[in-house]
Design a protein around this motif. Structure first.
Motif, PDB file in Angstrom:
ATOM      1  N   UNK A 169      11.620  -0.592  -9.115  1.00 27.10           N
ATOM      2  CA  UNK A 169      12.679  -1.729  -8.708  1.00 27.10           C
ATOM      3  C   UNK A 169      13.206  -2.360  -9.902  1.00 27.10           C
ATOM      4  N   UNK A 170      14.287  -2.323  -9.775  1.00 28.32           N
ATOM      5  CA  UNK A 170      15.411  -2.836 -10.748  1.00 28.32           C
ATOM      6  C   UNK A 170      16.356  -3.785 -10.204  1.00 28.32           C
ATOM      7  N   UNK A 171      17.190  -4.363 -11.216  1.00 31.20           N
ATOM      8  CA  UNK A 171      18.356  -5.172 -10.709  1.00 31.20           C
ATOM      9  C   UNK A 171      19.370  -4.456 -10.120  1.00 31.20           C
ATOM     10  N   UNK A 172      19.354  -2.906 -10.263  1.00 27.88           N
ATOM     11  CA  UNK A 172      20.216  -2.253  -9.514  1.00 27.88           C
ATOM     12  C   UNK A 172      19.824  -1.818  -8.148  1.00 27.88           C
ATOM     13  N   UNK A 181      14.927 -10.392  -9.895  1.00 30.17           N
ATOM     14  CA  UNK A 181      16.157  -8.985 -10.163  1.00 30.17           C
ATOM     15  C   UNK A 181      17.345  -9.255  -9.267  1.00 30.17           C
ATOM     16  N   UNK A 182      17.659  -9.791  -8.408  1.00 33.15           N
ATOM     17  CA  UNK A 182      18.770 -10.026  -7.782  1.00 33.15           C
ATOM     18  C   UNK A 182      19.626 -11.327  -8.586  1.00 33.15           C
ATOM     19  N   UNK A 183      18.744 -12.098  -9.320  1.00 37.54           N
ATOM     20  CA  UNK A 183      19.554 -12.893 -10.364  1.00 37.54           C
ATOM     21  C   UNK A 183      19.953 -12.264 -11.560  1.00 37.54           C
ATOM     22  N   UNK A 184      19.231 -11.359 -11.960  1.00 37.56           N
ATOM     23  CA  UNK A 184      19.514 -10.550 -12.991  1.00 37.56           C
ATOM     24  C   UNK A 184      20.780  -9.697 -12.791  1.00 37.56           C
ATOM     25  N   UNK A 185      20.698  -9.259 -11.562  1.00 36.14           N
ATOM     26  CA  UNK A 185      21.968  -8.221 -11.114  1.00 36.14           C
ATOM     27  C   UNK A 185      23.361  -9.506 -11.176  1.00 36.14           C
ATOM     28  N   UNK A 186      23.120 -10.526 -10.792  1.00 33.68           N
ATOM     29  CA  UNK A 186      24.263 -11.659 -10.576  1.00 33.68           C
ATOM     30  C   UNK A 186      24.688 -11.780 -12.084  1.00 33.68           C
TER      31      UNK A 186
END
Length: 213
Positions: A174-177, A11-16
């Protein structure tokens, strides 16, 4: 709140990727326009667009490299000039936001720097109509104390982010946000620290206490 490490990393990669999509997309559009445009004035505008997009992409990459990753190795202390420059560069893209700094130390533990960057990002995103971001921090009594205050005419703050910081967010939410806040919670827990959150119509205050180990 129990979150699998792999899920959080994904999810951190998705946020990036989400945050880089806009400036990288603008680079692509600018290159396409430049290839087709023959008017000198319009070509200069395309070049300006490319420069702005490249700068924005580079600034965000440097920011997330330290905020999410292992930039600078695994040393215990980081010069405060580094996160300060990263936040200032990120805010520079939005002239409606100003930053005021009050850091009492020249160096901060790396965990505190990651926390400062991520809380600052939450504060920046809360200032949808602009405003002021106040960032303060000091090391005292064996702990790093951080306070980030975002003040402006309208505050946009997702309550799920507050739950993630408090460790009460259900894993299904839990989400990328919310992943960066969940990462901060796990980091603080590993040090025996925690967060405080206060939100009003015109201000968001985020506090962190992180014992130094």
């Amino acid at each position: 709140m129990t979150i699998a490490t792999l899920d959080l990393a994904s999810l951190l990669c998705s946020r990036l990727c989400h945050d880089l999509l806009s400036p990288v997309g603008a680079l692509t559009n600018g290159l396409e326009l430049l290839a087709e445009e023959r008017d000198p004035e319009m070509r200069q505008k395309c070049m300006d667009l490319l420069e702005q997009s490249a700068t924005s992409s580079a600034n965000k990459l440097r920011f997330f490299r330290l905020a999410f990753g292992a930039a600078g190795g695994f040393g215990e202390m980081v010069p405060v000039a580094e996160p300060r420059a990263l936040v200032d560069a990120l805010v520079a893209a939005n002239p409606r936001i100003s930053v005021a700094w009050a850091l009492a130390d020249d160096m901060l533990p790396k965990a505190a720097v990651k926390t400062l960057l991520n809380l600052s990002l939450i504060g920046i995103e809360a200032l949808v109509r602009g405003g002021t971001l106040d960032i303060a921090g000091e090391v005292r009594n064996g702990a790093t104390e951080l306070v980030i205050r975002a003040s402006g005419p309208r505050i946009a703050f997702d309550p799920l982010v507050a739950q993630a910081l408090a460790g009460t967010l259900p894993p299904a939410e839990l989400s990328s946000r919310t992943a960066p806040a969940a990462m901060l919670y796990q980091l603080a827990q590993s040090l025996g620290g925690g967060f405080q959150t206060h939100v009003a119509a015109d201000a968001l205050v985020l506090g962190a206490v992180l014992p130094v180990r």
